[in-house]
Design an enzyme around this catalytic site. Sequence first.
Site, mmCIF file in Angstrom:
data_model
loop_
_atom_site.group_PDB
_atom_site.id
_atom_site.type_symbol
_atom_site.label_atom_id
_atom_site.label_comp_id
_atom_site.label_asym_id
_atom_site.label_seq_id
_atom_site.Cartn_x
_atom_site.Cartn_y
_atom_site.Cartn_z
ATOM 1 N N ASP A 50 -23.726 35.691 163.194
ATOM 2 C CA ASP A 50 -23.866 34.439 163.589
ATOM 3 C C ASP A 50 -23.794 33.608 162.637
ATOM 4 O OD1 ASP A 50 -24.892 35.875 166.466
ATOM 5 O OD2 ASP A 50 -26.825 35.359 165.720
ATOM 6 N N CYS A 83 -37.073 4.176 137.792
ATOM 7 C CA CYS A 83 -36.964 4.948 136.565
ATOM 8 C C CYS A 83 -36.029 5.742 136.934
ATOM 9 C CB CYS A 83 -38.458 5.282 136.935
ATOM 10 S SG CYS A 83 -39.632 4.159 136.095
ATOM 11 N N ASP A 90 -29.462 34.195 165.013
ATOM 12 C CA ASP A 90 -30.416 35.839 164.431
ATOM 13 C C ASP A 90 -29.716 36.823 163.324
ATOM 14 O OD1 ASP A 90 -29.615 37.277 166.519
ATOM 15 O OD2 ASP A 90 -31.333 38.259 166.195
ATOM 16 N N CYS A 99 -41.162 3.874 138.765
ATOM 17 C CA CYS A 99 -40.732 3.230 140.665
ATOM 18 C C CYS A 99 -39.064 3.917 141.007
ATOM 19 C CB CYS A 99 -40.266 2.025 140.037
ATOM 20 S SG CYS A 99 -39.560 0.978 138.843
ATOM 21 N N ASP A 145 -27.323 31.716 170.237
ATOM 22 C CA ASP A 145 -26.510 33.281 170.547
ATOM 23 C C ASP A 145 -28.031 33.990 171.181
ATOM 24 O OD1 ASP A 145 -25.331 35.311 170.200
ATOM 25 O OD2 ASP A 145 -27.829 36.302 168.949
#
Length: 756
Positions: free
Chosen positions: A651, A22, A647, A19, A432
């Site tokens: 960037d 723990c 990409d 749980c 972009d």
Amino acid sequence: MNNEPTTTSIDLGIGGMTCASCVARVERALKKVPGVAQATVNLATESARVELRVGEPAVGGGPVPADNMEARLRRAVRDAGYEPRAADAMLRPGEQSRWQGFAPIAWGLALSVPLVLPMLGELLGYHWMLPALWQFLLATPVQFVLGARFYKAGWHALLDWSGNMDLLVAVGTTAGWALSVWLWLTAEPGAMVHLYFEGSALVVTLVLLGKWLEAGAKRQTTSAIRALHALRPETAHLVGVDGETDVPVEEVLPGDRLVVKPGERFAADGVVLEGQTQVDESMLTGESLPVAKEPGSLLTAGSINGDGLVHMQVQAVGADTVLSHIIRLVEDAQAAKAPIQRLVDQVSAVFVPAVLGIALVTLLGWWFSGHSFELSLINAVAVLVIACPCALGLATPAAIMAGTGVAAKYGILIKDAEALERAHQVDTVAFDKTGTLTVGKPKLLELAPVPGGDRTEALLLAASLQSGSEHPLARAVLASATKEGLPLATPTDVSAVPGRGMQGVVQGKTLLLGSLRWMESLQVELGSLAAQAALWQSQGSTVSALAERVAQPGARPDEGTVVLRALMAFGDEPKPAAKQALAELRARGLRLVMISGDNRGAAEAMARQLGLKPEDGEVLAEVLPGDKAAQIAQLKQGGHTVLMVGDGVNDAPALAAADVGMAMANPDGGGTDVAMHAAGVTLMRGDPLLVAAALDISARTVRKIRQNLFWAFAYNVAGIPLAALGFLNPVFAGAAMALSSVSVMSNALLLKRWKP
């Protein structure tokens, strides 16, 4: 000598956690180990990621022990009462029987059913009640043999002055068992007393059943990573001096030549040397159609060769392959805690002590109000059993695992839980232009020399100057020169002018090639070509200029007058799905912005093709690469949450500056690694439609987290008062507690049905 502390991390598997309490205990135990900076434990993956500071003095003086750290961490886990395991114990590929671990539950059911059947018989008017001795003999093995795990874990929790689910189950069921023994031993000879052995035995069995069902659901949530691990082949066909030999993948080195036969998986990243084929990269990119490969094409480990035999040269192996990076990203995302989970951790830290207090108040309240001790204790036991916070600990990690796993299946890699949680809050998306919304491979559409100039000579000079450049416009010029069969000259003194262009010497001429903005700053006159440049820009073309620096007699070469030699028009085209992708994002109520380094005319013309509205401020043109991050910061002003999609290498600063960065892989892989590291989300194929899909799975995952937390709290908030008021007996409480964990896991697993 450098004594600066360095940071490293170790992953551990941890067995025996039940749980949220723990999780808190294991984190505390790990943080006490000298040298540990941070420890994050995940209940759903049963693992921990420990950040270490190596080289820093330990608390109390003395150096942090840099060696045997993993052994020290494992010892800390064991001392806390849990079982240290291999980090990838849950993730190792291989079919596991769905009935694995069911034996204790089968024994529990076999011993509990004879205790429960007489109760059902009484409802139908039959009196099948077993003698007290038989009830004792059936219930005791369930309580102390099958339930031994609860005592062991509960005892460790008590030693740590904390609580967990196991402690609640152990205390509750032991109280029911002990009460039954006491009632049996103090009863009048021959009297039939109602005992509660069946309640304790059935609660233990139901809790074990709930944990078994939960473990099965956990295996499903980690299926995405197991599937990625399974992509790695075990052997490769190495071409050496003695011909072709089969070697384990672990022995393959960069530079090796491998043969890959039809239908086999590629063992490493590399490039095709010989042969042609079609490759299935769907498990990596989510793209269902096979990709054509020929000499020079890049190959990715884990993808499947089609019907052609190819020879490849290895470029990356092991942890350096794209597949390993993907696995690491998915594992990181599933190991990380979402910000919302921190609230859950704070609640769970006080939850178990509070429940023990409520159970004690329930016992005393019923007893002092005139009810029997027997009834008072049963109601207190019901409180202890219903309150187990299993569902609370699983609510967030189960949804994150399912969401990030199914996203990875379709080529959407989510770096961490924070990116997942922020993505659904996005209200502005900045793109972009080149390579993200457009194909990113511009063509040289036209070249106009100055009056009296020679077009072929201008093309030859421009191509020669750029012969070593990887810029998309340079490639377009080189492609045109190659197509016309022009013999290129070797340039000298070549240098790039960031954000503007390049310069160098070709055939004794000092040439400059770049943007019109640069030419304007150099006071270059366009003359009769000015109208042509304006026309091309209005049509959406990117215009570059080729100029020559003419030195005056007696002056230095860099002091001459710069004169125009030619203008060049370049055209890119939108990606096929870009317009649809932008329309989908607009339909979600998002503000859209395109960032471009092109002149305003060219940028706006492309924007209109894509369905953007320049008049509404949806185009930011003439933005230098270094200024993209500043534009993102400006968009964030006013409290907007900004997603940046890009990409390339240039960037990366903008991706890092945005609230959420989304890196889009480009086909040749150039710059993608840099962008991936800066971004919170990586799209493994250059499809703009994946942007909306990534936002969708983010929103759905966050919705599942909230639903799970609601139900986890609802079970406890509704169940504890019902149990305290006597409306729930321990058996129903145990069933409800088991059901809460299973329902949370099942709700999270609904995400696996998602498709972009």
